[in-house]
Motif scaffolding. Structure first.
Motif, mmCIF file in Angstrom:
data_model
loop_
_atom_site.group_PDB
_atom_site.id
_atom_site.type_symbol
_atom_site.label_atom_id
_atom_site.label_comp_id
_atom_site.label_asym_id
_atom_site.label_seq_id
_atom_site.Cartn_x
_atom_site.Cartn_y
_atom_site.Cartn_z
ATOM 1 N N THR A 177 42.400 70.610 1.358
ATOM 2 C CA THR A 177 43.236 70.814 2.534
ATOM 3 C C THR A 177 43.857 69.522 3.042
ATOM 4 O OG1 THR A 177 41.905 72.730 3.198
ATOM 5 C CG2 THR A 177 43.290 71.712 4.885
ATOM 6 N N ARG A 178 43.031 68.508 3.231
ATOM 7 C CA ARG A 178 43.531 67.242 3.769
ATOM 8 C C ARG A 178 44.526 66.597 2.802
ATOM 9 N NH1 ARG A 178 41.688 63.874 7.702
ATOM 10 N NH2 ARG A 178 39.778 65.102 7.891
ATOM 11 N N GLY A 179 44.169 66.590 1.523
ATOM 12 C CA GLY A 179 45.048 65.988 0.531
ATOM 13 C C GLY A 179 46.381 66.706 0.430
ATOM 14 N N ALA A 180 46.352 68.038 0.550
ATOM 15 C CA ALA A 180 47.589 68.815 0.489
ATOM 16 C C ALA A 180 48.487 68.487 1.676
ATOM 17 C CB ALA A 180 47.269 70.311 0.455
ATOM 18 N N PHE A 181 47.884 68.383 2.868
ATOM 19 C CA PHE A 181 48.670 68.067 4.063
ATOM 20 C C PHE A 181 49.303 66.680 3.947
ATOM 21 C CE2 PHE A 181 49.153 66.288 8.312
ATOM 22 C CZ PHE A 181 49.871 67.294 8.952
ATOM 23 N N VAL A 182 48.514 65.697 3.540
ATOM 24 C CA VAL A 182 49.023 64.325 3.417
ATOM 25 C C VAL A 182 50.103 64.251 2.343
ATOM 26 C CG1 VAL A 182 48.410 61.961 2.771
ATOM 27 C CG2 VAL A 182 46.899 63.279 4.272
ATOM 28 N N THR A 183 49.878 64.911 1.212
ATOM 29 C CA THR A 183 50.866 64.905 0.132
ATOM 30 C C THR A 183 52.170 65.547 0.585
ATOM 31 O OG1 THR A 183 49.106 65.033 -1.530
ATOM 32 C CG2 THR A 183 51.332 65.623 -2.242
ATOM 33 N N GLY A 184 52.068 66.642 1.318
ATOM 34 C CA GLY A 184 53.269 67.298 1.822
ATOM 35 C C GLY A 184 54.069 66.381 2.733
ATOM 36 N N ALA A 185 53.375 65.679 3.622
ATOM 37 C CA ALA A 185 54.059 64.747 4.526
ATOM 38 C C ALA A 185 54.730 63.622 3.748
ATOM 39 C CB ALA A 185 53.055 64.172 5.528
ATOM 40 N N ILE A 186 54.041 63.100 2.728
ATOM 41 C CA ILE A 186 54.614 62.038 1.894
ATOM 42 C C ILE A 186 55.863 62.539 1.169
ATOM 43 C CG2 ILE A 186 54.214 60.621 -0.157
ATOM 44 C CD1 ILE A 186 51.285 60.366 0.755
ATOM 45 N N PHE A 187 55.796 63.756 0.641
ATOM 46 C CA PHE A 187 56.949 64.331 -0.064
ATOM 47 C C PHE A 187 58.170 64.411 0.854
ATOM 48 C CE2 PHE A 187 54.960 66.939 -3.777
ATOM 49 C CZ PHE A 187 54.462 65.761 -4.303
ATOM 50 N N LEU A 188 57.973 64.885 2.074
ATOM 51 C CA LEU A 188 59.097 65.044 2.996
ATOM 52 C C LEU A 188 59.711 63.705 3.375
ATOM 53 C CD1 LEU A 188 57.838 67.867 5.413
ATOM 54 C CD2 LEU A 188 59.311 68.074 3.400
ATOM 55 N N MET A 189 58.872 62.718 3.641
ATOM 56 C CA MET A 189 59.385 61.400 4.016
ATOM 57 C C MET A 189 60.028 60.708 2.814
ATOM 58 S SD MET A 189 58.904 61.202 7.213
ATOM 59 C CE MET A 189 59.373 59.492 7.433
ATOM 60 N N THR A 190 59.420 60.840 1.647
ATOM 61 C CA THR A 190 59.974 60.225 0.438
ATOM 62 C C THR A 190 61.340 60.811 0.105
ATOM 63 O OG1 THR A 190 57.767 59.803 -0.461
ATOM 64 C CG2 THR A 190 59.607 59.811 -2.023
ATOM 65 N N TYR A 191 61.465 62.119 0.256
ATOM 66 C CA TYR A 191 62.742 62.778 -0.049
ATOM 67 C C TYR A 191 63.829 62.277 0.900
ATOM 68 C CZ TYR A 191 66.051 66.512 -1.156
ATOM 69 O OH TYR A 191 67.168 67.219 -1.540
ATOM 70 N N TRP A 192 63.497 62.115 2.159
ATOM 71 C CA TRP A 192 64.458 61.573 3.138
ATOM 72 C C TRP A 192 64.903 60.176 2.717
ATOM 73 C CZ3 TRP A 192 63.169 59.661 8.743
ATOM 74 C CH2 TRP A 192 64.372 59.468 9.453
ATOM 75 N N PHE A 193 63.938 59.358 2.335
ATOM 76 C CA PHE A 193 64.238 57.996 1.892
ATOM 77 C C PHE A 193 65.160 58.016 0.673
ATOM 78 C CE2 PHE A 193 63.263 54.505 -1.010
ATOM 79 C CZ PHE A 193 63.500 53.398 -0.208
ATOM 80 N N LEU A 194 64.849 58.855 -0.304
ATOM 81 C CA LEU A 194 65.662 58.924 -1.523
ATOM 82 C C LEU A 194 67.086 59.392 -1.222
ATOM 83 C CD1 LEU A 194 63.071 60.491 -4.007
ATOM 84 C CD2 LEU A 194 63.830 58.108 -3.919
#
Length: 387
Positions: free
Chosen positions: A144-161
């Protein structure tokens, strides 16, 4: 503790069924030239009711995943990977089959084979397959925790890209979107969607990254529903979460606009918030107030054979397009041919109103009724086609 499958919330099934029904509705107008604005996608930035359908379905995929993941954890990693990979490949292959079907086309009065180099590789089912696969791995190994953190990273990374790799000074425009260059390299222009006038795929590989988070959010909500059970604490917290995500998406959209076609991170938050709000409302009506009327029964049968009826609604018109009914002679003296569905629209639905949008909508509603009858009969016979 996870609730056993037979205690699964009926509201989740109705939510999934309603989403499938709406997908069929918006994909089957009588004419693409005559569509009421809420039943059409936003031209670029923005979000119409139609733009909610696909993210709602991915959210529902995550809901369903939350019920099967405990069983995957019990059987072990090798069986989990085998089942997930098999299902992913099958859904992706069905999507390719749908894009290629019916494998032949009319060309100057002759049926010719549709060449592979003209076939779009990506599509709705292909995106579902990839999102399901990657979200399953993230949830299984990250918990659960890893999925939440990974999801947040994906969203921020996509914005950056999107911002830093843009091809112009307008990073979120059709011309500036960085993902098109990557899709062109990996897929090739011949295998991409061209509905925007240029090779650009709204279900491309790069924009799949934030779409994965939609499934993760669905999983987290489904898991939470099972853990909390039927309580007003559940309702209140889901409602608060829905409001916060929706507002967060709107706030983020001032810098990263809501956009389905490039699946922006703000769009993920906004549509997830609305999905949670819709699901919470259904839980309140169905689970707490025991509302199970004609509407819930109507949508429920769509949810029991979702993949089958979605594929059929895309495949059947393609097959029927091979049947040509001579309809009239045009101004150049050439015969005009219609498919059976096309003939039905032109001669039954279109004449009902001077406003051609009404005839187009009537056709879409008739299609919903037609496909509902099919899934209703399957449900009566207890036939459920699973992948």
């Amino acid at each position: 503790m996870f609730l056993p499958m037979n205690n699964r919330y009926y509201s989740l099934d109705v939510f999934r069924g309603a989403t499938v029904a709406l997908m069929i509705l918006v994909n089957n107008p009588g004419s693409w030239s005559y569509i009421y604005a809420p039943l059409d996608h936003a031209a670029w930035h923005g979000c119409t009711p139609t733009d909610l359908v696909f993210p709602f379905f991915l959210f529902a995929v995550g809901n369903a995943m939350s019920f099967v993941m405990p069983r995957f954890e019990q059987v072990g990693t090798s069986i989990f990977l085998k089942k997930v990979i098999k299902r992913t490949l099958l859904i992706f292959a069905i999507g390719l089959f749908l894009n290629w079907s019916p494998f032949v086309k009319w060309n100057e009065g002759l049926l010719v084979v549709k060449p592979w180099n003209e076939i779009r590789i990506m599509g709705v089912l292909q995106r579902i397959a990839l999102c399901y696969f990657l979200a399953s791995l993230i949830v299984y190994f990250g918990k659960t925790r890893g999925a939440f953190v990974t999801g947040a990273i994906f969203l921020m990374t996509y914005w950056f890209l999107c911002f830093w790799l843009s091809a112009s000074g307008s990073p979120y425009s059709l011309e500036g979107y960085f993902g098109t260059r990557i899709d062109l390299q990996l897929l090739g222009s011949n295998h991409m969607y061209k509905g925007e006038g240029v090779p650009f795929d709204p279900e491309g590989l790069t924009s799949t990254l934030p779409a994965i988070v939609q499934v993760i959010f669905g999983y987290l909500v489904g898991q939470y529903i099972q853990q909390k059970g039927k309580s007003y604490e559940l309702l209140s917290r889901l409602f608060i979460t829905a409001v916060l995500l929706t507002l967060a998406g709107l706030c983020w959209s001032t810098a990263f606009p809501l956009n389905k076609k490039i699946w922006t991170s703000s769009y993920v938050l906004y549509t997830t918030g609305l999905a949670i709000f819709t699901l919470t409302t259904l839980i309140f009506l169905i689970e707490f107030n025991n509302y199970k009327g004609a509407a819930t029964r109507f949508f429920d049968v769509f949810g029991k054979n979702p993949l089958f009826i979605f594929v059929l609604s895309g495949f059947l018109p393609r097959i029927l397009n091979l049947i040509r009914i001579a309809d009239r002679i045009n101004e150049n003296g050439h015969p005009v041919y219609l498919s059976p569905f096309g003939w039905f629209y032109e001669h039954v639905c279109k004449p009902v109103s001077p406003n051609l949008k009404n005839g187009s909508l009537l056709y879409a509603i008739v299609m919903i009724a037609f496909y509902w009858l099919i899934v209703y009969l399957l449900d009566k016979k207890k036939i459920y086609i699973k992948v």
